[in-house]
Scaffold this motif. Structure first.
Motif, PDB file in Angstrom:
ATOM      1  N   VAL A  40       0.839  -1.196   0.000  1.00  0.00           N
ATOM      2  CA  VAL A  40       0.000   0.000   0.000  1.00  0.00           C
ATOM      3  C   VAL A  40       0.876   1.249   0.000  1.00  0.00           C
ATOM      4  O   VAL A  40       0.581   2.236  -0.683  1.00  0.00           O
ATOM      5  N   GLY A  41       1.989   1.203   0.763  1.00  0.00           N
ATOM      6  CA  GLY A  41       2.892   2.357   0.812  1.00  0.00           C
ATOM      7  C   GLY A  41       3.513   2.645  -0.535  1.00  0.00           C
ATOM      8  O   GLY A  41       3.577   3.805  -0.966  1.00  0.00           O
ATOM      9  N   GLU A  42       3.989   1.591  -1.211  1.00  0.00           N
ATOM     10  CA  GLU A  42       4.576   1.774  -2.538  1.00  0.00           C
ATOM     11  C   GLU A  42       3.534   2.294  -3.524  1.00  0.00           C
ATOM     12  O   GLU A  42       3.812   3.180  -4.338  1.00  0.00           O
ATOM     13  N   ALA A  43       2.318   1.742  -3.441  1.00  0.00           N
ATOM     14  CA  ALA A  43       1.247   2.183  -4.332  1.00  0.00           C
ATOM     15  C   ALA A  43       0.896   3.653  -4.087  1.00  0.00           C
ATOM     16  O   ALA A  43       0.627   4.409  -5.029  1.00  0.00           O
ATOM     17  N   ALA A  44       0.913   4.063  -2.810  1.00  0.00           N
ATOM     18  CA  ALA A  44       0.608   5.457  -2.478  1.00  0.00           C
ATOM     19  C   ALA A  44       1.659   6.392  -3.074  1.00  0.00           C
ATOM     20  O   ALA A  44       1.333   7.475  -3.593  1.00  0.00           O
ATOM     21  N   ILE A  45       2.916   5.978  -3.000  1.00  0.00           N
ATOM     22  CA  ILE A  45       3.993   6.796  -3.563  1.00  0.00           C
ATOM     23  C   ILE A  45       3.826   6.937  -5.071  1.00  0.00           C
ATOM     24  O   ILE A  45       3.919   8.048  -5.630  1.00  0.00           O
ATOM     25  N   TRP A  46       3.568   5.806  -5.755  1.00  0.00           N
ATOM     26  CA  TRP A  46       3.414   5.856  -7.204  1.00  0.00           C
ATOM     27  C   TRP A  46       2.157   6.625  -7.610  1.00  0.00           C
ATOM     28  O   TRP A  46       2.158   7.332  -8.628  1.00  0.00           O
ATOM     29  N   THR A  47       1.101   6.514  -6.833  1.00  0.00           N
ATOM     30  CA  THR A  47      -0.105   7.293  -7.119  1.00  0.00           C
ATOM     31  C   THR A  47       0.202   8.783  -7.048  1.00  0.00           C
ATOM     32  O   THR A  47      -0.221   9.565  -7.912  1.00  0.00           O
ATOM     33  N   SER A  48       0.950   9.168  -6.031  1.00  0.00           N
ATOM     34  CA  SER A  48       1.343  10.577  -5.877  1.00  0.00           C
ATOM     35  C   SER A  48       2.229  11.026  -7.029  1.00  0.00           C
ATOM     36  O   SER A  48       2.099  12.162  -7.526  1.00  0.00           O
ATOM     37  N   ILE A  49       3.117  10.146  -7.464  1.00  0.00           N
ATOM     38  CA  ILE A  49       4.019  10.490  -8.570  1.00  0.00           C
ATOM     39  C   ILE A  49       3.233  10.743  -9.845  1.00  0.00           C
ATOM     40  O   ILE A  49       3.462  11.741 -10.558  1.00  0.00           O
ATOM     41  N   TRP A  50       2.280   9.847 -10.158  1.00  0.00           N
ATOM     42  CA  TRP A  50       1.508  10.005 -11.398  1.00  0.00           C
ATOM     43  C   TRP A  50       0.638  11.253 -11.362  1.00  0.00           C
ATOM     44  O   TRP A  50       0.523  11.974 -12.361  1.00  0.00           O
ATOM     45  N   VAL A  51       0.020  11.514 -10.219  1.00  0.00           N
ATOM     46  CA  VAL A  51      -0.802  12.723 -10.098  1.00  0.00           C
ATOM     47  C   VAL A  51       0.077  13.964 -10.225  1.00  0.00           C
ATOM     48  O   VAL A  51      -0.284  14.941 -10.892  1.00  0.00           O
ATOM     49  N   SER A  52       1.265  13.920  -9.614  1.00  0.00           N
ATOM     50  CA  SER A  52       2.195  15.053  -9.699  1.00  0.00           C
ATOM     51  C   SER A  52       2.650  15.280 -11.133  1.00  0.00           C
ATOM     52  O   SER A  52       2.772  16.431 -11.581  1.00  0.00           O
ATOM     53  N   CYS A  53       2.899  14.194 -11.859  1.00  0.00           N
ATOM     54  CA  CYS A  53       3.297  14.322 -13.268  1.00  0.00           C
ATOM     55  C   CYS A  53       2.207  15.012 -14.073  1.00  0.00           C
ATOM     56  O   CYS A  53       2.492  15.872 -14.927  1.00  0.00           O
ATOM     57  N   ALA A  54       0.954  14.648 -13.808  1.00  0.00           N
ATOM     58  CA  ALA A  54      -0.159  15.270 -14.513  1.00  0.00           C
ATOM     59  C   ALA A  54      -0.251  16.759 -14.186  1.00  0.00           C
ATOM     60  O   ALA A  54      -0.476  17.597 -15.077  1.00  0.00           O
ATOM     61  N   LEU A  55      -0.056  17.110 -12.924  1.00  0.00           N
ATOM     62  CA  LEU A  55      -0.123  18.517 -12.510  1.00  0.00           C
ATOM     63  C   LEU A  55       1.015  19.325 -13.120  1.00  0.00           C
ATOM     64  O   LEU A  55       0.811  20.455 -13.586  1.00  0.00           O
ATOM     65  N   VAL A  56       2.217  18.757 -13.102  1.00  0.00           N
ATOM     66  CA  VAL A  56       3.367  19.446 -13.694  1.00  0.00           C
ATOM     67  C   VAL A  56       3.149  19.652 -15.190  1.00  0.00           C
ATOM     68  O   VAL A  56       3.419  20.733 -15.741  1.00  0.00           O
ATOM     69  N   PHE A  57       2.668  18.615 -15.862  1.00  0.00           N
ATOM     70  CA  PHE A  57       2.372  18.742 -17.289  1.00  0.00           C
ATOM     71  C   PHE A  57       1.369  19.861 -17.534  1.00  0.00           C
ATOM     72  O   PHE A  57       1.524  20.653 -18.476  1.00  0.00           O
ATOM     73  N   ASN A  58       0.356  19.946 -16.693  1.00  0.00           N
ATOM     74  CA  ASN A  58      -0.676  20.966 -16.879  1.00  0.00           C
ATOM     75  C   ASN A  58      -0.108  22.376 -16.728  1.00  0.00           C
ATOM     76  O   ASN A  58      -0.461  23.287 -17.479  1.00  0.00           O
ATOM     77  N   VAL A  59       0.778  22.554 -15.758  1.00  0.00           N
ATOM     78  CA  VAL A  59       1.415  23.863 -15.571  1.00  0.00           C
ATOM     79  C   VAL A  59       2.264  24.222 -16.792  1.00  0.00           C
ATOM     80  O   VAL A  59       2.194  25.351 -17.319  1.00  0.00           O
ATOM     81  N   LEU A  60       3.061  23.266 -17.250  1.00  0.00           N
ATOM     82  CA  LEU A  60       3.898  23.512 -18.430  1.00  0.00           C
ATOM     83  C   LEU A  60       3.041  23.766 -19.666  1.00  0.00           C
ATOM     84  O   LEU A  60       3.362  24.626 -20.493  1.00  0.00           O
TER      85      LEU A  60
END
Length: 340
Positions: A40-60
């Motif tokens: 669950v911890g690893e999944a939470a980290i990867w979930t955060s990473i993917w959401v962060s990637c989407a947010l960063v892409f949106n800003v760019l």
């Protein structure tokens, strides 16, 4: 108006696809080279990473859109055209589309749980199945989006899909949840007729050779079911995001980011699926709102319902269903129940 057409910005689309291919190869070839149970911890980290990637892409994407729109003389000559305001609306469309796709992806998570349970796929090998399932989903979504981009130019098609989404939302609300019986599934029966299937798990293999004959393993059969379920769900999700934006670039990128994070979201939520009893009403509400938006709400606002209001309504619907699941009902429901 479409600002980033596939024809004019093919290199952007191609570059994004290359980025996705690189990320997927890095995922399977480096981070998950050895099969292991995703915690669950690893999944939470990867979930955060993917959401962060989407947010960063949106800003760019926002800053890139400001630059591109400002350089177009034909647009700058239009009375009242504001490149920054237009770019802001495009960024909000991405956010809204991403949120819709993430919400509708919860249906997929229920199906993953059902398929893995039925075929007895150990958690050790579930990531491998989901990886190739997501890979196939990206290809099929690209095809659906290309078709949808043309269909959404036809007003009759827009109305049709709007009614379909609204009806789907109603059906989700009134249909009783039931235990699925995959043994009676038409596709499974046909696969048993057409192919040799080994019914025991053989490591992480999709195929095995026995007596010089090729057999499908339960992992491959589960993969086929996951692909088929995504194709069915795409009938709802792709038109739903076209109700938010007619920009193919936003539709494509938001879909891809939502799908990329689907595996980690499954492992993160798989142990808590039972706690979200009322989430189906939230999904139904989103589909019904989008259906209304496609059929007549856009016309009430001169062709385009305010994107900020769409985002607010969707967030309120989903938040209400999640809070209701947490505080109004303490009785868990079976994770093997399907929503549709």
């Amino acid at each position: 108006m479409v600002y980033f057409t596939i024809y004019d910005y093919w290199w952007f689309y191609l570059g994004f696809v290359a980025f996705v291919a690189f990320v997927l190869s890095l995922d399977l070839g480096v981070f998950h080279k050895q099969a292991h149970v995703v915690s669950v911890g690893e999944a939470a980290i990867w979930t955060s990473i993917w959401v962060s990637c989407a947010l960063v892409f949106n800003v760019l994407f926002y800053y890139y859109a400001v630059y591109v729109l400002s350089e177009r003389a034909s647009l700058m000559q239009l009375p009242g055209f504001d490149p920054e305001l237009t770019a802001k609306n495009l960024a909000m469309e991405f956010t809204t589309g991403f949120l819709i796709e993430k919400a509708l992806a919860i249906d997929n998570i229920f199906i993953f749980a059902v398929v893995f349970s039925y075929f007895g796929i150990p958690r050790l090998y579930q990531h491998r199945v989901l990886f190739w399932g997501i890979f196939g989903a990206l290809i099929f979504r690209g095809i659906f989006i290309a078709i949808g981009a043309e269909l959404m130019k036809i007003q009759a098609a827009v109305i049709f899909f709007g009614i379909l989404l609204f009806a789907t939302g109603i059906r989700i609300i009134i249909t009783r949840e039931k235990e699925p019986d995959l043994s009676q599934n038409f596709f499974l029966r046909q696969m048993n007729r057409l192919f040799r299937i080994e019914h025991e798990i053989k490591g992480d293999h999709f195929f095995i050779t026995k007596d010089k004959k090729i057999y499908l393993t339960p992992l491959f059969v589960a993969l086929i079911f996951i692909e088929l379920s995504d194709i069915l769900f795409a009938i709802d999700s792709v038109p739903a995001i076209f109700a938010i934006t007619n920009e193919p670039l936003i539709v494509f990128t938001s879909n891809v980011f939502a799908i990329l994070g689907l595996r980690s979201m499954y492992f993160f939520l798989s142990g808590a699926i039972d706690k979200f009893k009322y989430i189906k009403f939230g999904l139904a509400g989103v589909l019904m709102f989008v259906g209304l938006k496609m059929t007549f709400l856009n016309d009430l606002y001169k062709g385009h319902f305010p994107i900020w209001l769409s985002l607010l309504i969707i967030v309120l619907i989903l938040t209400t269903s999640i809070l209701a699941s947490i505080f109004l009902d303490k009785k868990p429901i079976s994770s093997t129940k399907v929503l549709r």
